[in-house]
Design an enzyme around this catalytic site. Structure first.
Site, mmCIF file in Angstrom:
data_model
loop_
_atom_site.group_PDB
_atom_site.id
_atom_site.type_symbol
_atom_site.label_atom_id
_atom_site.label_comp_id
_atom_site.label_asym_id
_atom_site.label_seq_id
_atom_site.Cartn_x
_atom_site.Cartn_y
_atom_site.Cartn_z
ATOM 1 N N TYR A 1 0.849 -1.193 0.000
ATOM 2 C CA TYR A 1 0.000 0.000 0.000
ATOM 3 C C TYR A 1 0.884 1.242 0.000
ATOM 4 C CZ TYR A 1 -4.305 2.551 0.365
ATOM 5 O OH TYR A 1 -5.336 3.399 0.090
ATOM 6 N N LYS B 1 -6.411 -1.692 -0.607
ATOM 7 C CA LYS B 1 -7.243 -1.525 0.587
ATOM 8 C C LYS B 1 -7.783 -2.871 1.056
ATOM 9 C CE LYS B 1 -7.575 2.888 1.673
ATOM 10 N NZ LYS B 1 -7.383 3.455 3.010
#
Length: 541
Positions: free
Chosen positions: A91, A164
């Site tokens: 991420y 996510k």
């Protein structure tokens, strides 16, 4: 395709070389794999050694995505073992580079649904095809107009939805077979993409207004029809649309906007953690938010609501906030105010020098804030002069430079401690190492939404909550802020990422309990801990 090959090409079922000989016979895999059977531990050790051989973050991410695309169980087994190391790679901040290189590195659609704004009639068929019969419980959707600190990246932003959902599984334990990343291709205003012959999205400027929101309405309607037990998580929508979408659906369906609510929760949790350390009261603070966009206003709203919950008069609570954007301090007559900004603006009559309050330093000198939070994406905006001025009027100044990626941060943690003689209570939007100052090792909390949204979403899903409301969100912030030891010298205002799975579970149970207490949980769900444990998926064969 033969049965065995179908299994090997299904990342939800594939075990690779870990299939036992009995499984190979039963599933038609004989002759399709090398003879030796490996355990998941052996697979993980080999893969991690290969990971360590890569030097660039983007290359490490590329390797991990290859594992993700072929064997979800192995990927999440690895990620649980190395979560602190992997988080910045899968991420933020490496994902920004991945998005920018999406077209060049595209290999697989990663089980995402790609929706074309020009064909709303196809939404249901596209969602069905991507779900492929799976029991979808969690959807992360983006139109990628406002990615991280890098702006509009069109269809490339699908990596945000995928990333996510990785964090949701690694942190909270949602079954990866029950999640669906969604990209809404509404066009892009990024000229670089429009001019790029390799761009994979619609080569048209963004659709806005009535046509855009009609598409969103149809999308939400189809999600509710196809996946009635799902949570719909909106991510990285533009400043002009994110709040409108949340306001429209928040009380109607189970939904969450991480940029507004998630950022607000983590900032509130960090400030509450700072109050635990300083032994001060939240109601005694004066707040300055530098950057009054979606994230900044989400933070202001969350802090304001907490002041009211703690007994402060709403009018007095609003007077504790000062919004600073590119124009300087926002006044009630500032042109172009958004509906979210208007309640927190100031009157010019409050200041003898209102016309001069056009930069951060002049505002800090005028209002003497005790809490300063940056979501401006203006690198280095928290200068030494600004910080020293702030610290001159606050015993333990709370300073959160939250903009990311690294190149956009308002300040570095080490500088903030140096400029305040070690008095600042700091959280950053990017990972920061321990800072030694004055013989004290200061732990720097990362105000990363990943600390909060997995537990929030998972708790709501486990409780089968009808909606995700402000009471549940506030409960999550308090659960997170109560984890750190406030009496430890150099204590962080937020818990460390390496304990992500532990406190995500704590947050999930707290949110589920809030849903139960409010009468918003599903039928027969009365035990929050049991509901969370029953839904938790583990990465094992």
């Amino acid at each position: 395709m033969r049965k065995g090959m179908q299994i090997l090409n299904d990342p939800f079922k594939n075990k690779g070389t870990a299939f036992t000989m009995a499984e190979r016979r039963e599933l038609g895999l004989l002759g399709l794999l090398p003879t030796h059977v490996r355990t998941i531990e052996e697979q993980a050790a080999e893969t991690y050694a290969l990971y360590q051989s890569k030097t660039a973050g983007i290359e490490k991410r590329h390797l991990l995505m290859e594992i993700f695309n072929t064997n979800r169980t192995l990927f999440f087994y690895l990620m649980k073992q190395h979560i602190t190391e992997f988080m910045p790679v899968v991420y933020d901040p490496v994902i920004a580079e991945s998005i920018e290189q999406y077209d060049e590195r595209y290999l697989r659609p990663q089980d995402a649904a790609y929706l074309d704004v020009n064909h709303p009639e196809d939404i249901e068929e596209e969602l069905r095809a991507a779900a492929d019969g799976r029991d979808i419980r969690l959807i992360v959707v983006t139109d990628a107009e406002g990615i991280l600190g890098i702006g509009d990246w069109g269809v490339n932003g699908v990596d945000i939805s995928v990333g996510k959902l990785m964090v949701y599984t690694a942190a909270a334990g949602i079954d990866p077979a029950q999640v669906l990343p969604v990209s809404i291709d509404a066009g892009t205003d990024n000229q670089q993409l429009l001019d790029d012959p390799n761009y994979l999205g619609n080569r048209q400027h963004r659709i806005h207004g009535e046509r855009y929101f009609a598409f969103i309405d149809r999308f939400v309607d189809r999600v509710e029809a196809l996946f009635p037990k799902s949570l719909l998580h909106f991510e990285d929508f533009g400043r002009g649309t994110a709040a409108k979408i949340l306001d429209k659906y928040q009380e109607r369906i189970l939904t969450f906007n991480d940029d507004i609510q998630g950022t607000g929760i983590i900032a509130l949790a960090g400030v509450l953690g700072a109050m635990n350390i300083s032994k001060e009261k939240l109601t005694d603070q004066t707040f300055l938010t530098f950057g009054a966009g979606t994230a900044g206003m989400g933070i202001a709203k969350m802090l304001y609501e907490e002041l009211v919950r703690q007994g402060m008069d709403p009018a007095e609570a609003k007077r504790r906030f000062y919004l600073v954007d590119k124009q300087g301090l926002l006044f009630e007559d500032t042109p172009g105010l958004t509906p979210k900004q208007q309640p927190f603006t100031r009157r010019r009559a409050e200041f003898a020098n209102a016309g001069q309050l056009t930069d951060l330093l002049s505002v800090v000198k005028a209002v003497h804030p005790t809490v300063m939070i940056g979501t401006s994406t203006q690198p280095g905006a928290f200068t030494e002069e600004v910080v020293r001025e702030l610290a001159a009027h606050a015993k333990r100044p709370v300073i959160f430079p939250l903009s990311n990626p690294t190149k956009l941060a308002e300040a570095k943690a080490a500088d903030l401690l140096k400029w305040t003689d070690g008095r600042a209570l700091v959280a950053t939007g990017i990972p920061a190492g321990t800072v030694n100052y004055g013989d004290v090792d200061y732990q720097i909390g990362q105000a990363n939404n990943a600390l909060i949204y997995p537990g929030v979403g998972f708790g709501a899903l486990a409780a089968q909550a009808k909606v995700l409301n402000d009471e549940m969100i506030a409960a999550a912030a308090h659960a997170l802020s109560g984890i750190v030891d406030p009496d430890q010298p150099g204590a962080a205002v937020l818990p460390p990422v390496e304990k992500l799975a532990d406190f995500s579970k704590r947050v999930a149970i707290t949110v589920a309990q809030s849903a139960i207490d409010q009468g918003l949980a599903g039928k027969g769900i009365t035990d929050a801990q049991q509901a969370v444990e029953q839904m938790t998926w583990e990465a094992k064969y």
